[in-house]
Enzyme design. Structure first.
Site, PDB file in Angstrom:
ATOM      1  N   GLU A   1       2.073  -2.874   7.783  1.00 54.35           N
ATOM      2  CA  GLU A   1       1.912  -3.193   6.359  1.00 54.35           C
ATOM      3  C   GLU A   1       3.195  -3.879   5.850  1.00 54.35           C
ATOM      4  OE1 GLU A   1       2.058   0.227   3.801  1.00 54.35           O
ATOM      5  OE2 GLU A   1       1.053  -0.814   2.153  1.00 54.35           O
ATOM      6  N   HIS A   2       4.337  -3.235   6.124  1.00 58.77           N
ATOM      7  CA  HIS A   2       5.632  -3.801   5.717  1.00 58.77           C
ATOM      8  C   HIS A   2       6.475  -4.025   6.954  1.00 58.77           C
ATOM      9  CE1 HIS A   2       4.588  -1.005   2.293  1.00 58.77           C
ATOM     10  NE2 HIS A   2       4.689  -2.148   1.668  1.00 58.77           N
TER      11      HIS A   2
ATOM     12  N   ASP B   1       8.119  -3.192  -3.451  1.00 61.24           N
ATOM     13  CA  ASP B   1       7.226  -2.191  -4.033  1.00 61.24           C
ATOM     14  C   ASP B   1       7.188  -2.297  -5.561  1.00 61.24           C
ATOM     15  OD1 ASP B   1       6.416  -1.084  -1.690  1.00 61.24           O
ATOM     16  OD2 ASP B   1       7.693   0.687  -1.782  1.00 61.24           O
TER      17      ASP B   1
ATOM     18  N   HIS C   1     -39.635 -26.961   3.150  1.00 67.13           N
ATOM     19  CA  HIS C   1     -38.261 -27.485   3.074  1.00 67.13           C
ATOM     20  C   HIS C   1     -38.286 -28.993   3.296  1.00 67.13           C
ATOM     21  CE1 HIS C   1     -37.143 -23.280   3.775  1.00 67.13           C
ATOM     22  NE2 HIS C   1     -35.855 -23.577   3.624  1.00 67.13           N
TER      23      HIS C   1
ATOM     24  N   GLN D   1       9.271   4.787   2.782  1.00 66.53           N
ATOM     25  CA  GLN D   1       7.823   4.809   2.962  1.00 66.53           C
ATOM     26  C   GLN D   1       7.350   6.187   3.397  1.00 66.53           C
ATOM     27  OE1 GLN D   1       5.919   2.133   1.700  1.00 66.53           O
ATOM     28  NE2 GLN D   1       8.046   2.100   1.033  1.00 66.53           N
TER      29      GLN D   1
ATOM     30  N   HIS E   1       6.094   8.730   0.749  1.00 64.70           N
ATOM     31  CA  HIS E   1       4.803   8.595   0.061  1.00 64.70           C
ATOM     32  C   HIS E   1       3.827   9.700   0.461  1.00 64.70           C
ATOM     33  CE1 HIS E   1       4.995   4.947  -2.257  1.00 64.70           C
ATOM     34  NE2 HIS E   1       5.572   4.311  -1.263  1.00 64.70           N
TER      35      HIS E   1
HETATM   36  N1  LIG Z   1      -0.861   0.778  -0.436  1.00 62.82           N
HETATM   37  C1  LIG Z   1      -0.361   0.903  -1.656  1.00 62.82           C
HETATM   38  O1  LIG Z   1      -0.131  -0.047  -2.336  1.00 62.82           O
HETATM   39  C2  LIG Z   1      -0.077   2.259  -2.205  1.00 62.82           C
HETATM   40  C3  LIG Z   1       0.556   2.406  -3.432  1.00 62.82           C
HETATM   41  C4  LIG Z   1       0.743   3.681  -3.916  1.00 62.82           C
HETATM   42  C5  LIG Z   1       0.286   4.778  -3.180  1.00 62.82           C
HETATM   43  N2  LIG Z   1      -0.310   4.566  -1.978  1.00 62.82           N
HETATM   44  C6  LIG Z   1      -0.881   5.662  -1.204  1.00 62.82           C
HETATM   45  O2  LIG Z   1      -1.948   6.203  -1.985  1.00 62.82           O
HETATM   46  C7  LIG Z   1      -2.108   7.569  -1.652  1.00 62.82           C
HETATM   47  C8  LIG Z   1      -2.166   8.364  -2.937  1.00 62.82           C
HETATM   48  O3  LIG Z   1      -2.704   9.625  -2.680  1.00 62.82           O
HETATM   49  P1  LIG Z   1      -2.673  10.830  -3.726  1.00 62.82           P
HETATM   50  O4  LIG Z   1      -3.333  11.975  -3.093  1.00 62.82           O
HETATM   51  O5  LIG Z   1      -1.269  10.967  -4.211  1.00 62.82           O
HETATM   52  O6  LIG Z   1      -3.495  10.304  -4.995  1.00 62.82           O
HETATM   53  P2  LIG Z   1      -4.999   9.804  -5.175  1.00 62.82           P
HETATM   54  O7  LIG Z   1      -5.121   9.417  -6.603  1.00 62.82           O
HETATM   55  O8  LIG Z   1      -5.361   8.791  -4.169  1.00 62.82           O
HETATM   56  O9  LIG Z   1      -5.926  11.074  -4.912  1.00 62.82           O
HETATM   57  C9  LIG Z   1      -6.002  12.167  -5.793  1.00 62.82           C
HETATM   58  C10 LIG Z   1      -7.447  12.604  -5.939  1.00 62.82           C
HETATM   59  O10 LIG Z   1      -7.953  13.001  -4.650  1.00 62.82           O
HETATM   60  C11 LIG Z   1      -9.023  13.893  -4.857  1.00 62.82           C
HETATM   61  N3  LIG Z   1      -8.918  15.033  -3.954  1.00 62.82           N
HETATM   62  C12 LIG Z   1      -7.801  15.722  -3.625  1.00 62.82           C
HETATM   63  N4  LIG Z   1      -8.126  16.738  -2.802  1.00 62.82           N
HETATM   64  C13 LIG Z   1      -9.461  16.694  -2.630  1.00 62.82           C
HETATM   65  C14 LIG Z   1     -10.392  17.489  -1.890  1.00 62.82           C
HETATM   66  N5  LIG Z   1      -9.978  18.509  -1.166  1.00 62.82           N
HETATM   67  N6  LIG Z   1     -11.695  17.135  -1.925  1.00 62.82           N
HETATM   68  C15 LIG Z   1     -12.120  16.062  -2.642  1.00 62.82           C
HETATM   69  N7  LIG Z   1     -11.281  15.310  -3.376  1.00 62.82           N
HETATM   70  C16 LIG Z   1      -9.976  15.613  -3.359  1.00 62.82           C
HETATM   71  C17 LIG Z   1      -8.940  14.394  -6.268  1.00 62.82           C
HETATM   72  O11 LIG Z   1     -10.059  13.932  -6.984  1.00 62.82           O
HETATM   73  C18 LIG Z   1      -7.665  13.778  -6.833  1.00 62.82           C
HETATM   74  O12 LIG Z   1      -7.867  13.347  -8.161  1.00 62.82           O
HETATM   75  C19 LIG Z   1      -0.930   7.922  -0.750  1.00 62.82           C
HETATM   76  O13 LIG Z   1      -1.389   7.944   0.576  1.00 62.82           O
HETATM   77  C20 LIG Z   1       0.069   6.783  -0.934  1.00 62.82           C
HETATM   78  O14 LIG Z   1       0.821   6.514   0.216  1.00 62.82           O
HETATM   79  C21 LIG Z   1      -0.519   3.341  -1.491  1.00 62.82           C
HETATM   80  N1  LIG Z   2       4.962   1.308  -0.770  1.00 55.33           N
HETATM   81  C1  LIG Z   2       3.705   1.413  -1.502  1.00 55.33           C
HETATM   82  C2  LIG Z   2       2.695   0.526  -0.795  1.00 55.33           C
HETATM   83  O1  LIG Z   2       2.548   0.853   0.506  1.00 55.33           O
HETATM   84  C3  LIG Z   2       3.782   0.957  -2.911  1.00 55.33           C
HETATM   85  C4  LIG Z   2       4.683   1.740  -3.810  1.00 55.33           C
HETATM   86  C5  LIG Z   2       4.471   2.086  -5.095  1.00 55.33           C
HETATM   87  N2  LIG Z   2       5.566   2.729  -5.516  1.00 55.33           N
HETATM   88  C6  LIG Z   2       6.426   2.794  -4.568  1.00 55.33           C
HETATM   89  N3  LIG Z   2       5.882   2.183  -3.499  1.00 55.33           N
HETATM   90 ZN   LIG Z   3       6.599   2.475  -1.528  1.00 56.30          ZN
END
Ligand SMILES: NC(=O)c1ccc[n+]([C@@H]2O[C@H](COP(=O)([O-])OP(=O)(O)OC[C@H]3O[C@@H](n4cnc5c(N)ncnc54)[C@H](O)[C@@H]3O)[C@@H](O)[C@H]2O)c1
Ligand SMILES: N[C@H](CO)Cc1c[nH]c[nH+]1
Ligand SMILES: [Zn+2]
Length: 441
Positions: free
Chosen positions: A337-338, A371, A430, A269, A272
């Site tokens: 969360e997990h 996941d 009513h 985790q 990520h």
């Molecule tokens: N809970 C879940 O199921 C799950 C699953 C997968 C990923 N996640 C989480 O999702 C998140 C993904 O984040 P990411 O950044 O990789 O992708 P993202 O797609 O959420 O964000 C990318 C976008 O953020 C915007 N951005 C970046 N910098 C910026 C700035 N300075 N100003 C304005 N906009 C800006 C841009 O438009 C870009 O396209 C991680 O925190 C990950 O842990 C959660």
């Molecule tokens: N752990 C993430 C949700 O918190 C989900 C994910 C996608 N791929 C791998 N992991």
């Molecule tokens: Zn994960």
């Protein structure tokens, strides 16, 4: 713990017996997230621009944030043919893994499908509840730091099972790099439209609609702080599933699980995001020492070592507690969360767990399986919100309407009660509306 290890891994060691334990744990659990004023301001600006200038603003923000040299939304739109082509072009092993995961996720979510129901009263009146799917759902698939084909399946399959008529997906493609697995997953999960846009601008487009992007009824799916802040800002204009923050894992170990396995579970985790959270709780202190040694040894073998180091330093900890009961108290306080119950008899602790997004039982159930392919959803409540919310599911893509069908006799009985209550509220229209239908009056 040796001096060398302490130097090589920046990871907090806490003990529930320490005087400052509560304060240190609270500091680790805190995540600024959507309350960051600067981010809120920037997101508000982006939403306003998309609302007013539609596609033109989407193109500009995509050029700026995702570094794409595009001139129109047509270049950021993928049709069904392109999704199918991605699916057909996958190596067989990947296509099979994706198909197996999709099928398991579908089977699990089929079980969540709530049915409409009704019952008939003695006087012939019928009361019930009708369940209907959303017309159009928007799914956000993150793509900034990594691509998430599994998130396509986790968001789109429950929508499909719920009977949603149209699924619109947005996914950023930094530097224009398309991820074939993401597109293939969209094909497999029955997504109708894909737009390669991300961040707050994509959320705004789904909420308000633009010349190209259809306005949806609800936006679901995880994302970074810009995405989460935008979802909170458009709530009310559209429905949202939840405000998902960075990933989290809490492992509770009785000391009997291989320390290398637990170290990797924590890393899984932490990799990520620099803000992800990885906590291990045990009442066996020497076991915590062994896990710390595994962490130090295995860290340099990780591809995302830098992110994991940062995340462990910011929000990771190995926590020594007194006994099992104290571990349970910590679980319910953290509401992770997990939650991995890495125990010989996890069933004994399960009934005491009141707050957790997903619970992984026993030494063999790595969180990573959840996941990707176990079946349950991986979009889960974070930042302690498991106290009041649940995993993404079929129910997030459906609404319920109440059904009331009075018989003539039922209208008389209920009319008398309603009349009294309405006059008590001085709402005479009513009261009279109900009284008209009272038989014999
Ligand atoms: N809970 C879940 O199921 C799950 C699953 C997968 C990923 N996640 C989480 O999702 C998140 C993904 O984040 P990411 O950044 O990789 O992708 P993202 O797609 O959420 O964000 C990318 C976008 O953020 C915007 N951005 C970046 N910098 C910026 C700035 N300075 N100003 C304005 N906009 C800006 C841009 O438009 C870009 O396209 C991680 O925190 C990950 O842990 C959660
Ligand atoms: N752990 C993430 C949700 O918190 C989900 C994910 C996608 N791929 C791998 N992991
Ligand atoms: Zn994960």
């Amino acid at each position: 713990m040796s001096e060398t290890l302490a130097e090589s891994v920046d990871l907090a060691r806490l003990s529930t017996g320490d005087g400052d334990f509560d304060a240190r744990l609270d500091a680790l659990l805190a995540w600024e997230g959507v309350s960051d004023a600067e981010v809120q301001e920037r997101v508000a600006e982006i939403i306003a621009a998309v609302k007013v200038r539609g596609d033109a603003a989407l193109v500009e923000y995509t050029q700026r944030f995702d570094r794409l040299a595009v001139g129109s939304m047509a270049e950021l739109t993928l049709g069904a043919d392109r999704l199918e082509q991605a699916y057909r072009g996958l190596p067989e092993q990947q296509r099979d893994a994706l198909a197996q995961a999709a099928e398991r996720i579908r089977l699990y979510h089929e079980r969540q499908k709530p049915e409409s129901w009704s019952y008939t009263e003695a006087d012939g009146s019928v009361l019930g509840q009708q369940v209907t799917p959303l017309d159009r759902a928007g799914i956000y698939v993150p793509g900034g730091k990594a691509a998430y084909p599994s998130s396509v399946l986790m968001n789109a399959i429950p929508a499909h099972v719920a009977g949603v008529r149209e699924i619109v997906m947005v996914v950023p493609t930094p530097d224009g790099v398309l991820n074939e697995l993401v597109l293939a997953a969209a094909h497999l999960a029955g997504v109708d439209h894909v737009f390669t846009i991300g961040g707050a601008q994509a959320v705004a487009a789904l909420a308000y609609g633009t010349e190209s992007v259809p306005r949806v009824d609800k936006i679901v799916g995880p994302g970074n702080i810009y995405v989460a802040t935008a979802k909170r800002a458009v709530f009310g204009q559209v429905g949202i599933d939840m405000i998902a923050g960075p990933s989290e894992i809490l492992v509770v170990s009785d000391g009997g699980t291989d320390p290398d396995w637990l170290a990797m579970d924590l890393f899984s985790q932490a990799e990520h995001d620099e803000d992800a959270q990885a906590l291990l709780v045990s009442w066996d202190e020497s076991h915590l020492d062994r896990v710390e040694a595994s962490i130090a040894r295995l860290l340099p073998t990780l591809e995302r070592e830098a992110i994991v180091r940062e995340s462990l330093a910011r929000r990771g900890a190995l926590i020594h507690c007194r006994d099992r009961d104290e571990a349970v108290q910590l679980i319910n306080r953290i509401a992770p969360e997990h939650l991995e119950l890495s125990l010989a008899e996890p069933e004994a602790m399960l009934p005491q767990v009141r707050h957790a997004g997903a619970i992984f039982m026993g030494r063999y159930t790595a969180e990573a399986l959840g996941d990707y392919c176990a079946g349950p959803n991986h979009v889960l409540p974070t930042s302690g919100t498991a106290r009041f919310s649940s995993p993404l599911g079929v129910y997030d893509f459906q609404k319920r309407s109440s059904i009331i069908h009075c018989s003539e006799a039922g209208a008389s009985t209920l009319g008398r009660v309603a009349s009294v209550l309405a006059r008590g509220e001085s709402l005479t229209a009513h009261a009279r509306s109900a009284e008209y239908r009272i038989k014999g009056d």
